[in-house]
Design an enzyme around this catalytic site. Structure first.
Site, PDB file in Angstrom:
ATOM      1  N   GLU A  18       7.451  -1.321   7.870  1.00  0.00           N
ATOM      2  CA  GLU A  18       6.200  -1.877   7.118  1.00  0.00           C
ATOM      3  C   GLU A  18       5.425  -2.823   8.283  1.00  0.00           C
ATOM      4  O   GLU A  18       4.240  -2.471   8.405  1.00  0.00           O
ATOM      5  CB  GLU A  18       6.663  -2.989   6.276  1.00  0.00           C
ATOM      6  CG  GLU A  18       7.032  -2.232   5.065  1.00  0.00           C
ATOM      7  CD  GLU A  18       6.259  -1.326   4.145  1.00  0.00           C
ATOM      8  OE1 GLU A  18       4.959  -1.305   4.341  1.00  0.00           O
ATOM      9  OE2 GLU A  18       6.802  -0.714   3.119  1.00  0.00           O
ATOM     10  N   ASP A  71       8.141  10.842   2.712  1.00  0.00           N
ATOM     11  CA  ASP A  71       6.885  11.155   2.758  1.00  0.00           C
ATOM     12  C   ASP A  71       5.933  11.052   3.934  1.00  0.00           C
ATOM     13  O   ASP A  71       5.667  12.237   4.410  1.00  0.00           O
ATOM     14  CB  ASP A  71       6.015  10.241   1.743  1.00  0.00           C
ATOM     15  CG  ASP A  71       6.307   8.687   1.869  1.00  0.00           C
ATOM     16  OD1 ASP A  71       6.905   8.374   2.838  1.00  0.00           O
ATOM     17  OD2 ASP A  71       5.890   7.808   1.019  1.00  0.00           O
ATOM     18  N   GLU A 100       4.976   4.190 -11.110  1.00  0.00           N
ATOM     19  CA  GLU A 100       5.449   4.480 -10.052  1.00  0.00           C
ATOM     20  C   GLU A 100       6.515   5.763 -10.236  1.00  0.00           C
ATOM     21  O   GLU A 100       7.084   6.416  -9.322  1.00  0.00           O
ATOM     22  CB  GLU A 100       6.828   3.209  -9.948  1.00  0.00           C
ATOM     23  CG  GLU A 100       6.057   1.951  -9.410  1.00  0.00           C
ATOM     24  CD  GLU A 100       5.701   2.199  -7.705  1.00  0.00           C
ATOM     25  OE1 GLU A 100       6.478   1.600  -6.950  1.00  0.00           O
ATOM     26  OE2 GLU A 100       4.697   2.855  -7.442  1.00  0.00           O
ATOM     27  N   GLU A 160      -2.368   6.357  -2.773  1.00  0.00           N
ATOM     28  CA  GLU A 160      -2.196   7.583  -2.390  1.00  0.00           C
ATOM     29  C   GLU A 160      -3.293   8.444  -3.023  1.00  0.00           C
ATOM     30  O   GLU A 160      -3.753   9.484  -2.536  1.00  0.00           O
ATOM     31  CB  GLU A 160      -0.887   7.853  -2.494  1.00  0.00           C
ATOM     32  CG  GLU A 160      -0.036   7.311  -1.328  1.00  0.00           C
ATOM     33  CD  GLU A 160       0.390   5.939  -1.806  1.00  0.00           C
ATOM     34  OE1 GLU A 160       0.795   5.260  -0.609  1.00  0.00           O
ATOM     35  OE2 GLU A 160       0.247   5.498  -2.682  1.00  0.00           O
ATOM     36  N   THR A 202      -0.921   6.443   8.279  1.00  0.00           N
ATOM     37  CA  THR A 202      -0.467   6.317   6.913  1.00  0.00           C
ATOM     38  C   THR A 202      -1.039   5.059   6.183  1.00  0.00           C
ATOM     39  O   THR A 202      -0.994   5.304   4.848  1.00  0.00           O
ATOM     40  CB  THR A 202       1.191   6.594   6.826  1.00  0.00           C
ATOM     41  OG1 THR A 202       1.454   6.916   5.489  1.00  0.00           O
ATOM     42  CG2 THR A 202       1.640   5.244   7.120  1.00  0.00           C
TER      43      THR A 202
END
Length: 828
Positions: free
Chosen positions: A79, A226, A320, A338, A424
């Protein structure tokens, strides 16, 4: 800035900042917070995209003046990299661009880059492993392992956590000329590549950072994996190293072979990739259509995006996690971006204004359901609309950026967005980095990279995109018995298709008849996948069967036909529909109804075929019908031999279809057609289960008139006595493939018999009714004989013979009626 600064995040319900340690711990979610004004750093380049250059200049000054990166706090390496390091690099990228333009940031001397380098060094201790995979957490002040660090004992990390570093670390190396960052990120990627499962070419979700053993062996394109795939392709774009493209293509072929089950993306086991690991999907996979656009594979991107949009239209937001039939699995929605990201890239690829409508829906839902006085609040439960006091930094960093770019014209932008690649976290890194300090990779020219990365920005022709790259083999889930191209592929693989009299489809493989040994392998894989899929179908949730009950004279509700439900139209579990039936013209219902006076206020009968079920429904609804029954055109098909069939939509919004629609197999449909020939006026009740049949119904039916034929009856709570052919355990797959035409694959419904043979042509039949959850390929010739017996006995009763008088049929039923009356007393 008004309510939260200098805290990491805004708490939009209580209008204050979230400071780690001051608020109750949220576990791993708090690992993104490092007391470094996270949201401000994450949002820097968004301000420039939104043409807020003065605000950007002020924000950069605040970051330089106030942010401390030397805090005694344990943070997530992943993160912190994508949000803070990426945010600083993205801010630096647009800062030097604005400075070069000459109006803003003339004072800037690379302060953000200096902070980025400082942070990069603070993350490097996490890479102190023999594998090169980083620890998942690091202490910004004390690094690892020391007592003060309070971290460094972890053994596992996620694939995305270790594989989503290369863009930021390589950019940091190329901006500063310090190669160590790019070297560490490359080493981690190399290790993950070496540890892929060699047979399937898939990677798992969690890996041991010391041994390289897979801890979680399920594989997908969502949470935990991902951005690993995303960074392989984008690393090729930014760094020009062909090895990254080769690795991505290898993984992508495996994804399309095993995980992609259009329009779904379902997790599988890396060692048994034909076996699904779960029946639900998580919201993070919504980025994948955007990555497919970058790859140039537009069609599956469109299909998956549309599937996700249907989920959003059902729940206002993407939960989710959600099931294959679009039900909520995990109800939270933390305002993830996304789906907006994929919407933006699909619009840039196709120029289709449909995606502007999608974006408009996203904005309206955000304003209607998530906007609160101090910001935008995450959804605690999409079903109830309840809020959570949370607004993650990625909401401003990504969601605002992608939605603005979706609607922005070139003149709205202060710079050319096509000069940058998105990380991303949607941070902007300039493509000119591809030729900077490039000592470790094969060189591509900048123009080549532009062509690759922005192929989707030149309004790619879809038909060209469909043909790009090697085509994956035919998937069992995609197979349609009516598709000539699919039949040609089967023939090439040595697989022959046999249509049985009862409507089932039988598949047999003769490997020696395949065009090549590779085709034979594909054929065997196809057959194995068909078996796995047949077995899996029994585990999936089904819409229950429905009932068509003939209530007019002389039946009076005694005849109940098992009907397949539709995934659109009126819900018969809440409302029943009663009316006289009439045959539509044209009989297939695929164009404007030419006898509207005959079907108005009636239940229209149509033949299956030629078009989508939703199209039939719209045509008869426009003609004034109050319901529809589609009758199978497969001669001899029946609900007692074929699994339950569910009619899917057409991939578009079907909210406009208000009437109920049901599906009858051929034998059951002929019972209604025969009754029309014998009695002309035939009235039926469409419901979720049969209603009581007694003298009161008989008297009521004798007095009924056409004026009340469309009246809906409240649901009654009596037990159902189904005289017909209903299966107590309905089988078959709920059709989720919204792109299929009204001709279904064997897996969808018509087939509950699938055969596979070895090179000696020894046939193994797999019947869905008998397939166990464990893998099995028992030899069993009995079902074929039984099927023949059933067909013969059926012909004795003469269901297929349309000249048999209805009185004779009714006489045959008298004994059955008496038996069922006895059953009612026993509550059977």
């Amino acid at each position: 800035m008004e309510h939260a600064y200098p805290a990491d995040e805004l708490m939009p319900l209580t209008c204050r900042g979230r400071v780690r340690g001051r608020e109750p711990s949220r576990g791993d979610v708090d690992d993104a917070l490092g007391k470094f004004s996270l949201t401000l750093i994450d949002t820097l380049d968004t301000l420039v995209v939104l043409n807020k250059t003065k605000e950007f200049e002020d924000a950069v000054k605040n970051v330089i003046k106030d942010v401390n990166l030397d805090n005694d706090i344990v943070v997530s390496v992943f993160e912190t990299n994508i949000r803070v390091l990426g945010g600083l690099l993205g801010g630096h990228s647009v800062a030097i661009m604005l400075k070069e333009k000459g109006e803003y940031m003339q004072w800037y001397s690379g302060e953000l880059l200096h902070m980025a380098k400082q942070l990069g060094y603070k993350l490097l201790p996490a890479f102190n492993t023999t594998s090169g995979l980083p620890y998942p957490r690091v202490n910004l002040k004390f690094g690892l392992r020391s007592p003060e660090a309070r971290t460094g004992t972890e053994t596992d990390t996620c694939t995305a956590c270790a594989g989503t570093l290369i863009l930021e670390f390589a950019a940091l190396s190329r901006f500063t000329g310090t190669s160590i960052f790019e070297e560490y990120a490359r080493k981690a990627l190399d290790f993950l590549w070496e540890k892929r499962q060699r047979n399937s070419n898939l990677v798992g979700v969690t890996i041991n950072i010391h041994t390289g053993d897979w801890v979680r062996k399920d594989s997908g394109v969502g949470a935990g994996i991902d951005s690993y795939y995303e960074y392989l392709l984008k690393a090729y774009v930014l760094l020009g190293d062909d090895r990254f493209l080769e690795r991505f293509n290898t993984h992508y072929d495996a994804i399309m072979r095993y995980i992609s089950q259009p329009p779904l993306l379902l997790d599988v086991h890396i060692h048994k990739p034909m076996l699904n690991a779960r029946t639900w999907m998580d919201s993070l996979l919504a980025f994948f259509p955007g990555l497919q656009v970058l790859k140039g594979d537009i069609r599956p991107a469109i299909e998956t995006h549309e599937m996700l949009y249907q989920v959003i239209k059902k729940h206002n937001f993407l939960p989710e996690a959600f099931t294959t039939d679009f039900r909520v699995h995990w109800a939270q929605h933390p305002l993830r971006p996304e789906f907006a990201e994929s919407t933006y890239f699909l619009y840039k690829a196709t120029g289709d204004p449909y995606y502007l409508e999608v974006g408009k829906t996203l904005i309206e839902n955000l304003n209607k359901y998530a906007r609160v006085p101090c910001g935008f609040a995450a959804m605690k439960d999409v079903r109830t609309g309840s809020h959570e006091d949370r607004m993650d930094s990625f909401f401003l960093a990504e969601m605002f950026k992608y939605l603005y770019l979706l609607f922005a014209d070139k003149e709205d932008m202060v710079f050319d967005i096509e000069d940058y690649i998105f990380t991303t976290e949607a941070h902007l890194l300039p493509l000119w980095l591809s030729t900077t300090n490039q000592t470790m990779s094969k060189k591509n020219t900048v123009s080549d990279l532009f062509k690759l990365y922005f192929a989707h920005l030149s309004c790619v022709k879809l038909e060209e995109s469909f043909g790009s790259g090697p085509k994956p083999p035919l998937r069992a889930r995609d197979f349609m018995a009516s598709n000539p191209e699919h039949l040609e592929i089967l023939k090439k693989m040595g697989v022959s298709l046999i249509h049985l009299k009862d409507g089932r489809v039988q598949l047999v493989q003769h490997a020696i008849q395949a065009a090549s040994s590779l085709d034979a392998e594909d054929g065997l894989r196809f057959m194995q996948e068909m078996i796995e899929l047949s077995s899996q179908q029994q585990k999936e949730q089904q819409l229950p069967p429905r009932a068509v009950q003939i209530v007019s004279h002389p039946f009076f509700g005694r005849v109940v036909l098992t009907a397949g439900p539709a995934q659109f139209g009126m819900d018969l579990s809440k409302h029943n529909t009663r009316g006289f039936v009439a045959t539509s013209k044209p009989y297939n219902g695929c164009s404007e109804i030419t006898n509207p006076e005959a079907v108005k206020e009636k239940i229209a009968l149509m033949q299956r075929g030629q078009c989508m079920f939703a199209e039939k429904a719209r045509n008869i609804q426009k003609a004034g019908a109050i319901g529809g029954i589609v009758i199978d055109d497969n001669e001899g098909s029946s609900s007692d031999t074929a699994p339950l069939f569910q009619m899917a939509g057409d991939g578009k919004n079907t909210d406009d279809i208000k009437i109920p629609m049901l599906f009858l197999f051929n034998k059951e449909g002929n019972i209604i057609l025969d009754a029309i020939r014998e009695y002309e006026s035939v009235e039926v009740l469409l419901s979720d289960k049969a209603k009581d049949r007694d003298l009161e119904m008989e008297n009521m039916d004798q007095k009924s008139s056409e004026n009340d034929s469309h009246k809906q009856r409240p649901e009654e709570t009596s037990a159902s006595q189904d005289l017909s052919l209903a299966s107590q355990e309905p089988e078959g797959e709920e059709s989720s493939d919204v792109t299929h035409l009204d001709s279904l694959s064997p897996v969808d419904a018509d087939s509950d018999s699938i055969s596979i043979s070895n090179q000696e042509s020894c046939i193994t039949e797999i019947h869905e009714a008998n397939v166990q959850e464990t893998e099995s390929t028992e030899l069993d010739n009995q079902p074929q004989e039984q099927s023949q017996t059933e067909t013969d006995s059926s012909s004795n009763v003469n269901w297929d013979n349309k000249v048999q008088p209805m009185e004779s049929i009714l006489a045959d039923w008298n004994e059955d009626i008496e038996a069922f009356e006895m059953m009612e007393k026993d509550e059977l």
